[in-house]
Structure formats: structure tokens, C-alpha cells
Design a protein around this motif. Structure first.
Motif, PDB file in Angstrom:
ATOM      1  N   PHE A  94       0.804  -1.220   0.000  1.00 29.30           N
ATOM      2  CA  PHE A  94       0.000   0.000   0.000  1.00 29.30           C
ATOM      3  C   PHE A  94       0.847   1.286   0.000  1.00 29.30           C
ATOM      4  N   ASN A  95       2.201   1.150   0.037  1.00 29.99           N
ATOM      5  CA  ASN A  95       3.077   2.329  -0.045  1.00 29.99           C
ATOM      6  C   ASN A  95       2.634   3.434   0.915  1.00 29.99           C
ATOM      7  N   ILE A  96       2.480   3.085   2.165  1.00 33.69           N
ATOM      8  CA  ILE A  96       1.974   4.034   3.161  1.00 33.69           C
ATOM      9  C   ILE A  96       2.885   5.251   3.283  1.00 33.69           C
ATOM     10  N   GLU A  97       4.215   5.029   3.278  1.00 32.06           N
ATOM     11  CA  GLU A  97       5.135   6.164   3.419  1.00 32.06           C
ATOM     12  C   GLU A  97       4.968   7.158   2.274  1.00 32.06           C
ATOM     13  N   LEU A  98       4.789   6.652   1.062  1.00 30.45           N
ATOM     14  CA  LEU A  98       4.646   7.547  -0.091  1.00 30.45           C
ATOM     15  C   LEU A  98       3.340   8.337  -0.008  1.00 30.45           C
ATOM     16  N   ARG A  99       2.324   7.709   0.531  1.00 30.54           N
ATOM     17  CA  ARG A  99       1.065   8.438   0.715  1.00 30.54           C
ATOM     18  C   ARG A  99       1.239   9.548   1.744  1.00 30.54           C
ATOM     19  N   ILE A 100       1.951   9.248   2.833  1.00 32.43           N
ATOM     20  CA  ILE A 100       2.206  10.278   3.851  1.00 32.43           C
ATOM     21  C   ILE A 100       2.987  11.431   3.233  1.00 32.43           C
ATOM     22  N   ALA A 101       3.995  11.087   2.418  1.00 31.23           N
ATOM     23  CA  ALA A 101       4.823  12.127   1.797  1.00 31.23           C
ATOM     24  C   ALA A 101       4.011  13.013   0.860  1.00 31.23           C
ATOM     25  N   ARG A 102       2.979  12.465   0.235  1.00 35.04           N
ATOM     26  CA  ARG A 102       2.136  13.262  -0.650  1.00 35.04           C
ATOM     27  C   ARG A 102       1.231  14.215   0.120  1.00 35.04           C
ATOM     28  N   GLU A 103       0.788  13.777   1.288  1.00 39.92           N
ATOM     29  CA  GLU A 103      -0.230  14.529   2.011  1.00 39.92           C
ATOM     30  C   GLU A 103       0.303  15.367   3.167  1.00 39.92           C
ATOM     31  N   ALA A 104       1.584  15.169   3.543  1.00 37.23           N
ATOM     32  CA  ALA A 104       2.115  15.892   4.703  1.00 37.23           C
ATOM     33  C   ALA A 104       3.619  16.090   4.544  1.00 37.23           C
ATOM     34  N   LYS A 105       4.187  16.911   5.448  1.00 35.79           N
ATOM     35  CA  LYS A 105       5.635  17.089   5.503  1.00 35.79           C
ATOM     36  C   LYS A 105       6.222  15.905   6.264  1.00 35.79           C
ATOM     37  N   MET A 106       6.731  14.937   5.531  1.00 33.51           N
ATOM     38  CA  MET A 106       7.239  13.713   6.155  1.00 33.51           C
ATOM     39  C   MET A 106       8.752  13.787   6.337  1.00 33.51           C
ATOM     40  N   ILE A 107       9.192  13.514   7.566  1.00 32.12           N
ATOM     41  CA  ILE A 107      10.610  13.401   7.890  1.00 32.12           C
ATOM     42  C   ILE A 107      10.888  11.924   8.126  1.00 32.12           C
ATOM     43  N   PHE A 108      11.811  11.371   7.378  1.00 37.47           N
ATOM     44  CA  PHE A 108      12.085   9.930   7.409  1.00 37.47           C
ATOM     45  C   PHE A 108      13.406   9.684   8.117  1.00 37.47           C
ATOM     46  N   ASP A 109      13.393   8.840   9.146  1.00 34.19           N
ATOM     47  CA  ASP A 109      14.567   8.586   9.989  1.00 34.19           C
ATOM     48  C   ASP A 109      14.911   7.101   9.946  1.00 34.19           C
ATOM     49  N   PHE A 110      16.198   6.790   9.772  1.00 36.17           N
ATOM     50  CA  PHE A 110      16.614   5.391   9.929  1.00 36.17           C
ATOM     51  C   PHE A 110      18.035   5.320  10.465  1.00 36.17           C
ATOM     52  N   ASP A 111      18.303   4.267  11.243  1.00 34.34           N
ATOM     53  CA  ASP A 111      19.594   4.111  11.910  1.00 34.34           C
ATOM     54  C   ASP A 111      20.200   2.731  11.673  1.00 34.34           C
ATOM     55  N   ASP A 112      19.750   2.059  10.633  1.00 34.54           N
ATOM     56  CA  ASP A 112      20.313   0.781  10.204  1.00 34.54           C
ATOM     57  C   ASP A 112      20.415   0.796   8.687  1.00 34.54           C
ATOM     58  N   ALA A 113      21.191  -0.138   8.141  1.00 36.95           N
ATOM     59  CA  ALA A 113      21.321  -0.243   6.686  1.00 36.95           C
ATOM     60  C   ALA A 113      20.098  -0.975   6.128  1.00 36.95           C
ATOM     61  N   ILE A 114      18.941  -0.343   6.261  1.00 36.68           N
ATOM     62  CA  ILE A 114      17.671  -0.983   5.918  1.00 36.68           C
ATOM     63  C   ILE A 114      17.493  -1.178   4.419  1.00 36.68           C
ATOM     64  N   TYR A 115      18.398  -0.644   3.615  1.00 37.20           N
ATOM     65  CA  TYR A 115      18.338  -0.874   2.174  1.00 37.20           C
ATOM     66  C   TYR A 115      18.912  -2.238   1.820  1.00 37.20           C
ATOM     67  N   PHE A 116      19.484  -2.953   2.812  1.00 37.95           N
ATOM     68  CA  PHE A 116      19.862  -4.348   2.671  1.00 37.95           C
ATOM     69  C   PHE A 116      18.838  -5.204   3.409  1.00 37.95           C
ATOM     70  N   LYS A 117      18.728  -6.448   3.009  1.00 37.05           N
ATOM     71  CA  LYS A 117      17.883  -7.369   3.762  1.00 37.05           C
ATOM     72  C   LYS A 117      18.578  -7.709   5.073  1.00 37.05           C
ATOM     73  N   LYS A 118      17.853  -7.592   6.162  1.00 38.44           N
ATOM     74  CA  LYS A 118      18.425  -7.823   7.479  1.00 38.44           C
ATOM     75  C   LYS A 118      18.697  -9.306   7.694  1.00 38.44           C
ATOM     76  N   PRO A 119      19.927  -9.670   8.074  1.00 43.37           N
ATOM     77  CA  PRO A 119      20.214 -11.080   8.366  1.00 43.37           C
ATOM     78  C   PRO A 119      19.318 -11.584   9.487  1.00 43.37           C
ATOM     79  N   GLY A 120      18.622 -12.664   9.244  1.00 45.87           N
ATOM     80  CA  GLY A 120      17.723 -13.197  10.266  1.00 45.87           C
ATOM     81  C   GLY A 120      16.462 -12.392  10.436  1.00 45.87           C
ATOM     82  N   GLY A 121      16.195 -11.454   9.501  1.00 47.96           N
ATOM     83  CA  GLY A 121      14.992 -10.630   9.596  1.00 47.96           C
ATOM     84  C   GLY A 121      13.741 -11.438   9.343  1.00 47.96           C
ATOM     85  N   ASN A 122      12.581 -10.775   9.531  1.00 44.04           N
ATOM     86  CA  ASN A 122      11.339 -11.533   9.395  1.00 44.04           C
ATOM     87  C   ASN A 122      11.116 -11.979   7.957  1.00 44.04           C
TER      88      ASN A 122
END
Length: 367
Positions: A94-122
Motif C-alpha cells: 500500500f506504499n503508506i510512506e509515499l502516501r504520507i509524503a504526498r499529504e504531509a511534511k514527512m521526515i524519514f529517519d533510519f539508523d540501520d542499513a535498511i536498504y539491505f535485507k536484514k540477516p535473520g529478519g522476518n
């Protein structure tokens, strides 16, 4: 008064949410902002899903998160900024983040290399490529906040200017709660703090600890780990992690261990483990991987160990040399106070919204 809705990964018991959002709320409100926090998952839900590791358990967590975030979508216009901490769902449904970005001032925060698949992730997240998804979110966000330069380099390649906000701790609380802890152990206590998902990193130094035990008696205390992940070849204690005892448990350690494999995922980590040791006045030995290489000056505010022999030698040196222990403890406390403390970082956190407001004013057309 400007209103900010924080869509966090979890509640106070979730480390990244606690250290990247919750601890800043008093300073933010003092600066004149109204903050509302809606966690995606409660700590008990996360624990149950982790233990279950089954499709029904993960689907239940996914559905719970999704229904909460759908309710949040109806409130976007009530806030000036929406602060999204990491992707909302493990898959781009459903691309929820993109919808938020269209409708509001969205600040996106991350503190891991989430652009990689997490080892042992769900299992859900493993089915979708993450780099393209995270790239789209960063490009659509009003501002992007990352935990270190390594993550910032990824964002800059997208031709997006990131704000680098290191993960930090409240050093006043750490020093207050660790002040009266007496380390009068008859046998030295080496320790590690983390989660069941990351405790396998300890396997990296098991051979070193076996060698060490033949030279100096010790007990290894694992706080928050999963017992099945580490072979028992030396005295070892297992302790459940709790928010109430998180600081005091660390403060009772004689030496803090921070082994970490050199992987793409680990290179994006923000070094919270070392910050906890420093804040509690515990000398640290760490792998020279990722931010640890930038944070630690070997022999000054901690010790770096690259192989089996170095891990044994560095730990043994700290056990036998009280002057060295005092030196690296003081160096670590000075480093965390100056660069990773709540006092040092709170003004930077508040400036994120001040800069966002200035950008908003610049975007308004001249009448």
C-alpha cells in the motif's frame, strides 16, 4: 504551536525508538512543539512475534501494524510534520510512506542499513528488495535523518541531502544510576548487552574467551541474548533485559564486549552498545567494524580487537592493568558526553524541525 506526529517502530522498550525519539520529547516540548507518539508495535507484540517466528505470528503483527497506521492516515492534516522512524511495514504494501509524503511534511529517519535485507529478519521483509523501496521513500520525504555517515552516503547517492544525527544516550541518567555500583566481584565479569537476534555476534569471540579462561578466571554475563545461540565452554550467566534494570545491569560489568562481524548490515549500525558501556563507566573491547572504527581510539577510550589473539590480549590487558582501565573509562565518558549525549544532540534534533520550517517558508510563492 507546531504539532509533530511520531510514527515510531515501537514503544519505550524498543531501543531505536527510545534513543532516537522518546528521549528528545521533553526538550522538543520545551522548545515549543507538541509531540504525539504512535508506536507501530508494542513491546509484548514484538517479543511474541519473535519467539513464534511463524507465518501466523508475523501476519498477526503485520495486520496489527497496518490497522494502526491506517488510522494514523486519517490524522495527517492535524499535524505540521509526520516523523516516520524506519519503514512502516516490512514490505511495500500500500506504499503508506509515499502516501504520507504526498499529504504531509514527512521526515524519514533510519539508523540501520535498511536498504539491505536484514540477516535473520522476518520472513515477510525477505521477499521484497529493500534498496529500491528505501530510495523511493528518501526521494519523496521532506527531510531524511540518518544515524551515521555510512547511511548518509547511501542517501547522498540519491541526490538527497541527509541530516546526520548520531544515536545518543542521556549521560546524566547513566552516570547517576551507575555512580553507586561497586564492582567488587571476586571473579571478573565480562559482559554483553543486546537482543536475542544479535547475540550470535558473540560466537565471533568464543575461541578468544576459551583461551582467556585458561589465563584468567571470569564469568561472561549476557544481557538480553538467546541462550541457544552460544556454546557453553566457559562460565556464562544469562539475564533477561528490562528497561528498569538496563543501566544498572551494564554498570555492574567489569568489561563490556562489542564483537561485530564485518557485513553490509553491520557497517550501518550506530554503536549503541558502546555508548551504553561508556555511559555506565565500563571499559569496552570492540571489533574495528563500521562506526566502532570512528568512535573508538584504541587504548584511549576503548580497545579494538581484530582477531582471536587480539581479543584475548586486549581483554587480559584490561583485567590486569587498573591504570589502563581508568584511562579508557575516562576517555569513553568524555567521548560520549561531547559527541553522543542527550545534551549535545537535543539541539540538533530540534533544529531538524526548525530547518524544515525554514524550507517550508522558502517554498511559499511570493505574492
Amino acid at each position: 504551536m507546531k504539532r509533530i506526529l511520531f510514527l515510531t517502530q515501537g514503544d519505550l522498550e524498543t531501543p531505536s525508538s527510545r534513543h532516537r525519539v522518546y528521549q528528545y520529547l521533553p526538550a522538543l516540548e520545551k522548545a515549543g512543539y507538541e509531540a504525539v507518539v504512535h508506536p507501530a508495535v508494542r513491546s509484548e507484540e514484538h517479543y511474541e512475534a519473535f519467539i513464534a517466528r511463524t507465518w501466523p505470528g508475523l501476519m498477526q503483527r503485520l495486520f496489527s501494524t497496518f490497522t494502526r497506521r491506517v488510522r494514523d492516515l486519517h490524522q495527517l492534516r492535524d499535524f505540521d510534520y509526520i516523523y516516520v522512524q524506519k519503514p512502516i511495514l516490512p514490505a511495500p504494501l500500500f506504499n503508506i510512506e509515499l502516501r504520507i509524503a504526498r499529504e504531509a511534511k514527512m521526515i524519514f529517519d533510519f539508523d540501520d542499513a535498511i536498504y539491505f535485507k536484514k540477516p535473520g529478519g522476518n520472513m515477510v521483509a525477505q521477499l521484497w528488495p529493500q534498496a529500491q523501496r528505501i530510495s523511493q521513500i528518501c526521494k519523496r520525504a521532506h527531510r531524511v535523518v540518518v544515524g551515521n555517515k555510512h547511511l548518509g552516503d547511501f542517501v547522498q547517492k540519491l541526490k538527497v541531502d541527509p541530516i546526520i544525527l548520531p544515536t545518543g544516550i542521556d549521560t546524566d541518567i547513566y552516570e547517576e544510576q551507575s555512580r553507586y555500583n561497586k564492582r567488587d566481584h571476586k571473579i571478573s565479569v565480562l559482559g554483553w548487552v543486546g537482543s536475542p537476534a544479535t547475540s550470535t555476534e558473540l560466537n565471533l569471540i568464543v575461541p578468544s574467551l576459551i583461551d582467556l579462561h585458561s589465563k584468567a578466571p571470569f564469568v561472561c554475563r549476557v544481557i538480553g541474548g538467546a541462550p541457544a545461540t552460544i556454546p557453553v565452554r566457559f562460565p556464562i550467566e544469562w539475564r533477561d533485559w528490562s528497561l528498569e534494570k538496563a543501566i544498572s545491569d551494564v554498570a555492574h560489568l567489569d568489561i563490556g564486549l562489542a564483537p561485530m562481524r564485518d557485513t553490509p548490515w553491520n557497517r550501518g549500525k550506530c554503536g549503541l552498545k558502546v555508548l551504553q558501556y561508556w555511559g555506565a563507566g565500563v571499559p569496552v573491547v570492540a571489533s574495528p567494524v563500521g562506526v566502532y572504527k570512528q568512535m573508538i581510539r584504541d587504548g584511549e577510550n576503548g580497545m579494538l580487537a581484530s582477531n582471536r589473539e587480539e581479543w584475548t590480549e586486549k581483554i587480559l590487558a584490561l583485567l590486569k592493568n587498573a591504570d589502563l582501565r581508568r584511562k579508557v573509562v575516562e576517555g569513553g565518558r568524555q567521548t560520549v558526553r561531547e559527541h553522543y549525549s542527550l545534551k549535545a544532540l537535543a539541539p540538533q534534533f530540534i533544529s531538524i524541525f526548525e530547518e524544515a520550517e525554514e524550507a517550508k517558508i522558502r517554498e511559499q510563492p511570493i505574492s
